[in-house]
Design a protein around this motif. Sequence first.
Motif, PDB file in Angstrom:
ATOM      1  N   GLU A 122       0.839  -1.210   0.000  1.00 21.71           N
ATOM      2  CA  GLU A 122       0.000   0.000   0.000  1.00 21.71           C
ATOM      3  C   GLU A 122       0.871   1.256   0.000  1.00 21.71           C
ATOM      4  O   GLU A 122       0.573   2.243  -0.659  1.00 21.71           O
ATOM      5  CB  GLU A 122      -0.982  -0.001   1.184  1.00 21.71           C
ATOM      6  CG  GLU A 122      -2.025  -1.122   1.115  1.00 21.71           C
ATOM      7  CD  GLU A 122      -2.578  -1.357  -0.318  1.00 21.71           C
ATOM      8  OE1 GLU A 122      -3.009  -0.389  -0.969  1.00 21.71           O
ATOM      9  OE2 GLU A 122      -2.549  -2.520  -0.787  1.00 21.71           O
ATOM     10  N   MET A 152       2.112   1.787  -3.473  1.00 27.17           N
ATOM     11  CA  MET A 152       1.079   2.379  -4.333  1.00 27.17           C
ATOM     12  C   MET A 152       0.937   3.873  -4.040  1.00 27.17           C
ATOM     13  O   MET A 152       0.810   4.689  -4.952  1.00 27.17           O
ATOM     14  CB  MET A 152      -0.264   1.672  -4.122  1.00 27.17           C
ATOM     15  CG  MET A 152      -0.331   0.257  -4.645  1.00 27.17           C
ATOM     16  SD  MET A 152       0.025   0.125  -6.414  1.00 27.17           S
ATOM     17  CE  MET A 152      -1.348   1.008  -7.125  1.00 27.17           C
ATOM     18  N   LYS A 210       1.752   6.762  -6.838  1.00 27.66           N
ATOM     19  CA  LYS A 210       0.742   7.737  -7.290  1.00 27.66           C
ATOM     20  C   LYS A 210       1.255   9.157  -7.102  1.00 27.66           C
ATOM     21  O   LYS A 210       1.090  10.012  -7.961  1.00 27.66           O
ATOM     22  CB  LYS A 210      -0.564   7.554  -6.499  1.00 27.66           C
ATOM     23  CG  LYS A 210      -1.366   6.346  -6.991  1.00 27.66           C
ATOM     24  CD  LYS A 210      -2.620   6.147  -6.161  1.00 27.66           C
ATOM     25  CE  LYS A 210      -3.196   4.772  -6.430  1.00 27.66           C
ATOM     26  NZ  LYS A 210      -4.020   4.258  -5.346  1.00 27.66           N
ATOM     27  N   ILE A 235       1.654  -7.056  -7.156  1.00 31.55           N
ATOM     28  CA  ILE A 235       1.919  -5.618  -7.019  1.00 31.55           C
ATOM     29  C   ILE A 235       2.400  -5.031  -8.354  1.00 31.55           C
ATOM     30  O   ILE A 235       2.195  -3.853  -8.634  1.00 31.55           O
ATOM     31  CB  ILE A 235       2.956  -5.340  -5.884  1.00 31.55           C
ATOM     32  CG1 ILE A 235       3.038  -3.847  -5.544  1.00 31.55           C
ATOM     33  CG2 ILE A 235       4.331  -5.870  -6.219  1.00 31.55           C
ATOM     34  CD1 ILE A 235       1.837  -3.251  -4.902  1.00 31.55           C
ATOM     35  N   LYS A 253       1.302  -5.657 -11.370  1.00 36.16           N
ATOM     36  CA  LYS A 253       0.152  -5.287 -12.217  1.00 36.16           C
ATOM     37  C   LYS A 253      -0.440  -3.964 -11.723  1.00 36.16           C
ATOM     38  O   LYS A 253      -0.758  -3.077 -12.514  1.00 36.16           O
ATOM     39  CB  LYS A 253      -0.893  -6.399 -12.200  1.00 36.16           C
ATOM     40  CG  LYS A 253      -2.153  -6.027 -12.946  1.00 36.16           C
ATOM     41  CD  LYS A 253      -2.826  -7.216 -13.600  1.00 36.16           C
ATOM     42  CE  LYS A 253      -4.028  -6.853 -14.446  1.00 36.16           C
ATOM     43  NZ  LYS A 253      -4.065  -5.527 -15.007  1.00 36.16           N
ATOM     44  N   ARG A 254      -0.576  -3.844 -10.403  1.00 37.84           N
ATOM     45  CA  ARG A 254      -1.150  -2.605  -9.863  1.00 37.84           C
ATOM     46  C   ARG A 254      -0.268  -1.403 -10.214  1.00 37.84           C
ATOM     47  O   ARG A 254      -0.760  -0.362 -10.632  1.00 37.84           O
ATOM     48  CB  ARG A 254      -1.311  -2.729  -8.346  1.00 37.84           C
ATOM     49  CG  ARG A 254      -2.331  -3.789  -7.930  1.00 37.84           C
ATOM     50  CD  ARG A 254      -2.397  -3.911  -6.423  1.00 37.84           C
ATOM     51  NE  ARG A 254      -2.965  -2.724  -5.806  1.00 37.84           N
ATOM     52  CZ  ARG A 254      -2.842  -2.420  -4.511  1.00 37.84           C
ATOM     53  NH1 ARG A 254      -2.184  -3.227  -3.704  1.00 37.84           N
ATOM     54  NH2 ARG A 254      -3.385  -1.325  -4.029  1.00 37.84           N
ATOM     55  N   GLU A 276      -0.344  -0.058 -13.801  1.00 36.75           N
ATOM     56  CA  GLU A 276      -1.458   0.813 -14.195  1.00 36.75           C
ATOM     57  C   GLU A 276      -1.091   2.281 -13.986  1.00 36.75           C
ATOM     58  O   GLU A 276      -1.761   3.186 -14.462  1.00 36.75           O
ATOM     59  CB  GLU A 276      -2.726   0.419 -13.416  1.00 36.75           C
ATOM     60  CG  GLU A 276      -3.342  -0.842 -14.052  1.00 36.75           C
ATOM     61  CD  GLU A 276      -4.198  -1.689 -13.128  1.00 36.75           C
ATOM     62  OE1 GLU A 276      -4.590  -1.186 -12.055  1.00 36.75           O
ATOM     63  OE2 GLU A 276      -4.450  -2.864 -13.488  1.00 36.75           O
TER      64      GLU A 276
END
Length: 209
Positions: free
Chosen positions: A14, A17, A21, A44, A46-47, A50
């Motif tokens: 998390e 991520m 971002k 992780i 794949k996430r 994006e």
Amino acid sequence: MKQLILALDVMDGEKAMEIAKKVAEHVDRIKVNYPLVLSAGVGIMKRLSEIKPVIADFKIADVPYTSSLIARIAFENSAESVIVHGFVGSDTLREVCRVAEEFGGKVYAVTELSSPGGEEFMSAVSLKIVEKAKEAGCHGLIAPSTRIERLREIRKAAGDMEILCPGIGAQKGSIEAVKYADGIIVGRGIYASGNPAEEARKLRRVLKI
Ligand code: XMP
């Protein structure tokens, strides 16, 4: 266009991520390594993909068959490229490139590690590694920003292969590396700072990329 690549070596998915971002508009790609993937799981990638293209830095260094399995797992989980050790030799390099081709992915071969130990064995063979990586069909190379004279030699031997350089920031690599590199990889200097987005933005300005 030269790239800034975030090495996201945090150990919490998390958190990874959240940082990705925040820095997205200031970096071109995200490099993941064992600390994150072994902690958060292979999903992780794949996430993160994006948000930005993902380089799977598994420093693949095994016999051709096992190496091909590792590369396949990386590409099936959305990696756009993988990093393989160059010292493994032509057979493994070729096999990893063959798998990459199936996925339209890229392969970067490590020439010599940016850490001081990289000089003990790898510097002596890194130009030979460049040759083997080129012959095997690797797209690019990883070379040290911590030893500019070696980087310059590797650049000369590499021709038009892409070169990505880690070491700026925590490993005290030289920003002169940007002259010879197509991409600069920075980890702790960005993610371990109080404000990763601001650090990434500043780095782009300092590196003029
Ligand atoms: P730091 O925190 O030192 O992170 O900015 C650097 C990232 O790059 C990796 N690294 C290397 N990878 N060859 C590589 O393939 C190298 O010479 C090298 N030096 C550092 C390191 O694992 C981290 O993810």
